[in-house]
Motif scaffolding. Structure first.
Motif, PDB file in Angstrom:
ATOM      1  N   TYR A  42       6.113   7.304  -2.807  1.00 59.94           N
ATOM      2  CA  TYR A  42       6.623   6.800  -4.097  1.00 59.94           C
ATOM      3  C   TYR A  42       6.753   7.911  -5.145  1.00 59.94           C
ATOM      4  O   TYR A  42       7.733   7.952  -5.894  1.00 59.94           O
ATOM      5  CB  TYR A  42       5.686   5.737  -4.673  1.00 59.94           C
ATOM      6  CG  TYR A  42       5.468   4.514  -3.825  1.00 59.94           C
ATOM      7  CD1 TYR A  42       6.500   3.945  -3.085  1.00 59.94           C
ATOM      8  CD2 TYR A  42       4.220   3.903  -3.787  1.00 59.94           C
ATOM      9  CE1 TYR A  42       6.277   2.806  -2.322  1.00 59.94           C
ATOM     10  CE2 TYR A  42       4.003   2.760  -3.030  1.00 59.94           C
ATOM     11  CZ  TYR A  42       5.024   2.221  -2.297  1.00 59.94           C
ATOM     12  OH  TYR A  42       4.806   1.098  -1.550  1.00 59.94           O
ATOM     13  N   THR A  43       5.738   8.800  -5.222  1.00 57.79           N
ATOM     14  CA  THR A  43       5.750   9.822  -6.283  1.00 57.79           C
ATOM     15  C   THR A  43       6.996  10.694  -6.161  1.00 57.79           C
ATOM     16  O   THR A  43       7.760  10.857  -7.123  1.00 57.79           O
ATOM     17  CB  THR A  43       4.485  10.716  -6.181  1.00 57.79           C
ATOM     18  OG1 THR A  43       3.329   9.888  -6.163  1.00 57.79           O
ATOM     19  CG2 THR A  43       4.403  11.686  -7.344  1.00 57.79           C
ATOM     20  N   ASP A  62      10.239  15.819   3.345  1.00 54.45           N
ATOM     21  CA  ASP A  62       8.985  15.225   3.824  1.00 54.45           C
ATOM     22  C   ASP A  62       8.718  15.729   5.239  1.00 54.45           C
ATOM     23  O   ASP A  62       9.640  15.894   6.038  1.00 54.45           O
ATOM     24  CB  ASP A  62       9.045  13.690   3.829  1.00 54.45           C
ATOM     25  CG  ASP A  62       7.643  13.096   3.983  1.00 54.45           C
ATOM     26  OD1 ASP A  62       7.101  12.613   2.985  1.00 54.45           O
ATOM     27  OD2 ASP A  62       7.070  13.159   5.106  1.00 54.45           O
ATOM     28  N   ALA A  63       7.446  15.952   5.528  1.00 52.51           N
ATOM     29  CA  ALA A  63       7.068  16.452   6.846  1.00 52.51           C
ATOM     30  C   ALA A  63       7.372  15.442   7.942  1.00 52.51           C
ATOM     31  O   ALA A  63       7.559  15.804   9.105  1.00 52.51           O
ATOM     32  CB  ALA A  63       5.581  16.788   6.858  1.00 52.51           C
ATOM     33  N   SER A  71       2.591   5.247   1.179  1.00 53.51           N
ATOM     34  CA  SER A  71       3.567   4.404   0.475  1.00 53.51           C
ATOM     35  C   SER A  71       4.206   3.343   1.357  1.00 53.51           C
ATOM     36  O   SER A  71       4.559   2.272   0.858  1.00 53.51           O
ATOM     37  CB  SER A  71       4.645   5.284  -0.166  1.00 53.51           C
ATOM     38  OG  SER A  71       4.069   6.126  -1.139  1.00 53.51           O
ATOM     39  N   GLY A  75      -1.400  -2.094   0.709  1.00 53.67           N
ATOM     40  CA  GLY A  75      -1.615  -3.524   0.497  1.00 53.67           C
ATOM     41  C   GLY A  75      -0.555  -4.196  -0.361  1.00 53.67           C
ATOM     42  O   GLY A  75      -0.531  -5.422  -0.469  1.00 53.67           O
ATOM     43  N   GLN A  77      -0.231  -4.442  -3.519  1.00 51.63           N
ATOM     44  CA  GLN A  77      -0.667  -5.093  -4.762  1.00 51.63           C
ATOM     45  C   GLN A  77      -0.358  -4.188  -5.957  1.00 51.63           C
ATOM     46  O   GLN A  77      -0.734  -3.018  -5.970  1.00 51.63           O
ATOM     47  CB  GLN A  77      -2.161  -5.389  -4.706  1.00 51.63           C
ATOM     48  CG  GLN A  77      -2.530  -6.223  -3.474  1.00 51.63           C
ATOM     49  CD  GLN A  77      -3.871  -6.919  -3.605  1.00 51.63           C
ATOM     50  OE1 GLN A  77      -4.461  -6.966  -4.669  1.00 51.63           O
ATOM     51  NE2 GLN A  77      -4.335  -7.480  -2.495  1.00 51.63           N
ATOM     52  N   ALA A 213       6.814  21.445   4.492  1.00 51.17           N
ATOM     53  CA  ALA A 213       6.710  22.672   3.679  1.00 51.17           C
ATOM     54  C   ALA A 213       5.537  23.458   4.246  1.00 51.17           C
ATOM     55  O   ALA A 213       4.430  22.932   4.348  1.00 51.17           O
ATOM     56  CB  ALA A 213       6.443  22.310   2.226  1.00 51.17           C
ATOM     57  N   HIS A 372      -4.287   2.726  -6.282  1.00 54.69           N
ATOM     58  CA  HIS A 372      -3.566   2.040  -7.349  1.00 54.69           C
ATOM     59  C   HIS A 372      -2.180   2.656  -7.541  1.00 54.69           C
ATOM     60  O   HIS A 372      -1.651   2.696  -8.650  1.00 54.69           O
ATOM     61  CB  HIS A 372      -4.387   2.162  -8.630  1.00 54.69           C
ATOM     62  CG  HIS A 372      -4.194   1.037  -9.581  1.00 54.69           C
ATOM     63  ND1 HIS A 372      -4.500  -0.270  -9.292  1.00 54.69           N
ATOM     64  CD2 HIS A 372      -3.707   1.013 -10.836  1.00 54.69           C
ATOM     65  CE1 HIS A 372      -4.206  -1.036 -10.322  1.00 54.69           C
ATOM     66  NE2 HIS A 372      -3.708  -0.285 -11.278  1.00 54.69           N
ATOM     67  N   GLY A 373      -1.613   3.130  -6.436  1.00 50.05           N
ATOM     68  CA  GLY A 373      -0.399   3.938  -6.572  1.00 50.05           C
ATOM     69  C   GLY A 373       0.910   3.179  -6.480  1.00 50.05           C
ATOM     70  O   GLY A 373       1.967   3.770  -6.715  1.00 50.05           O
ATOM     71  N   VAL A 374       0.890   1.875  -6.122  1.00 49.30           N
ATOM     72  CA  VAL A 374       2.176   1.193  -5.962  1.00 49.30           C
ATOM     73  C   VAL A 374       2.969   1.327  -7.257  1.00 49.30           C
ATOM     74  O   VAL A 374       4.115   1.791  -7.255  1.00 49.30           O
ATOM     75  CB  VAL A 374       1.978  -0.285  -5.556  1.00 49.30           C
ATOM     76  CG1 VAL A 374       3.288  -1.056  -5.642  1.00 49.30           C
ATOM     77  CG2 VAL A 374       1.413  -0.371  -4.137  1.00 49.30           C
TER      78      VAL A 374
END
Ligand SMILES: Cc1cc2nc3c(=O)[nH]c(=O)nc-3n(C[C@H](O)[C@H](O)[C@H](O)COP(=O)(O)OP(=O)(O)OC[C@H]3O[C@@H](n4cnc5c(N)ncnc54)[C@H](O)[C@@H]3O)c2cc1C
Length: 430
Positions: A42-43, A62-63, A71, A75, A77, A213, A372-374
């Motif tokens: 997501y980031t 992305d690797a 991501s 869950g 949420q 990378a 808490h990354g969603v």
């Protein structure tokens, strides 16, 4: 779909339920761009989309495949606020900074929920979140939290549920009380990855999968990123590798501040249509330090997360562990078939707040959303993009947070974390 992530174990229900997961080429030869991003969760994807929308020439690698890290398999949420409650943050940071961080998190929610309509994709959003109390002595704290959120944070969406109301809302008598947050909900996390990537590509971002990378060199005023088949030259670089930062040792700083914890989820076989679990369709997390989290899928499976591990090895018999945890809360499901089990690495920091740091000239690292990354990873990627283009400066509020390295140095920090987590897991049971 038969594809399996090389960095996260198991085939997820998300992968199985997705009909279309487009692939992207790997980078071949040298590439020049204004901005380079490492990491397609997501980031990184949200930053790439936001930059490309503003006309910036951006390349993202992305690797593995986008979403193979946390991501694509979490869950789902969304939550409210940062990982720690605003009332807890007040003690460390004061009311003003706590309010500022809450405002950022509310922006994160609003902007996340606006993305699908804006870019024409679906994330399967469903409203409602319940946080359940597993120890009697924490009931008052949860009730006070609901009141404080309304009075001090102008957030009136949280209602306190007593024991019978909790039992009816969850379909389990296991919990003493709960709070229900009607101002948030839950999504299909892999659909968000696919949607962000598709929108970023459409906006002009150059996206590459299966392109690790191998090193970052900021010497000479431009950042050079080594890949297997060429060099990427950019003015600035975002490292968004989160809990996977030490896999290729592209840079040594982030892994000192962001540690991987492995978390596992299982999805049962579809339950009978008349079962009484979560009739309101909410997602649940509970008050354990080693949090249990669950919800129903649209095809009426119970999706339950809770098995955690603090080493890189995948534990044996994840399904057995998940079934035992399900049985504690839903005894009628003690023999349930578990059709899917999978896991991923949660990037955590010591204070459970995001890590945002300039780690070398022209290079920023962002990660460690601590479960808490969603919404917060997606939003922090957007905020970084906006700081690059000068559109807004909210990133400074996160950059100013004190995120110390884990103690113990390279050799000891993982064993020390293991000990600490085992201690907290024991307290949960007492
Ligand atoms: C099982 C589980 C459940 C969770 N549940 C929730 C939840 O319910 N709610 C919530 O808000 N959060 C949850 N989280 C956390 C959330 O998923 C993460 O905070 C978020 O996805 C982090 O996104 P990211 O882009 O920072 O990192 P990631 O999605 O982990 O992406 C990092 C990417 O970097 C790539 N990479 C690594 N090294 C390199 C390299 N050298 N070169 C190129 N690429 C590289 C990896 O392949 C990976 O794709 C959960 C996480 C897990 C694992």
């Amino acid at each position: 779909m038969n594809y399996r992530s090389p960095i996260s174990p198991g085939l997820s229900w998300y992968e199985a339920s997705l009909t279309d997961r487009p692939t992207y080429p790997s980078a071949d030869g040298d590439i020049r761009a204004d901005i380079a991003i490492i990491g397609g969760g997501y980031t990184g994807l949200a930053a790439a989309l936001r930059l490309a929308e503003q006309g910036v020439d951006v390349v993202l690698i992305d690797a593995h495949r986008f979403g193979d890290g946390a991501s694509g398999r979490n869950g789902g949420q969304i939550g409210t606020g940062q990982r720690a409650w605003p009332t807890e943050l007040e003690d460390d940071l004061g009311l003003d900074r706590s309010r500022a961080l809450f405002r950022i998190a509310e922006d994160a929610k609003t902007e996340l929920l606006a993305l699908p309509a804006k870019h024409g994709f679906d994330v399967g959003y469903r409203p409602g979140q319940i946080s359940a109390v597993h120890k009697k002595r924490w009931i008052a704290g949860y009730r006070n939290h609901a009141t404080a959120m309304a009075e001090r944070y102008d957030y009136p969406h949280i209602a306190y549920l007593d024991r019978p109301e909790t039992a009816a809302a969850i379909g389990s008598k296991r919990y003493h009380a709960a709070i229900r947050d009607a101002g948030t909900g839950h999504i299909h996390p892999l659909k968000l990855v696919v949607g962000l990537a598709g929108a970023a590509r459409k906006a002009g971002a150059k996206l590459y999968e299966n392109t690790p990378a191998l090193g970052i060199d900021p010497a000479g005023g431009r950042v050079k990123i080594t890949t297997e088949r060429g060099i990427i030259h950019a003015d600035r670089c975002l490292v968004a590798t989160n809990a996977h930062g030490d896999a290729f040792e592209a840079e040594p700083v982030s892994p000192r501040h962001i540690m991987p914890i492995r978390s596992f989820i299982g999805a049962t076989a579809p339950l009978p249509a008349n079962d009484d679990i979560l009739p309101g369709g909410e997602a649940v997390d509970d008050s354990r330090f080693m949090v249990r989290y669950f919800r129903k899928t649209p095809d009426n499976r119970l999706m339950f997360g809770g098995r955690e591990a603090y080493s890189a090895k995948t534990p044996n018999d994840i399904a057995g562990h998940i079934r035992a945890q399900i049985a504690e809360i839903f005894p009628a499901l003690s023999e349930a078939d578990i059709d899917y089990v999978w896991g991923g690495s949660v990037g955590i920091t010591l204070p459970r707040l995001p890590f945002v740091r300039t780690i070398m000239p022209g290079v920023t690292s962002i990660g460690g959303f601590s479960g808490h990354g969603v919404m917060m990873a997606t939003h922090t990627g957007r905020l970084w993009a906006d700081s690059v283009t000068g559109r807004r400066d909210d990133l400074n509020l996160l950059r100013d947070l004190d995120i110390p390295p884990f103690p113990g140095g390279t050799a000891l920090r993982k064993p020390l974390l293991f000990l600490a987590m085992t201690w907290y897991a024991m307290l949960d049971r007492l």
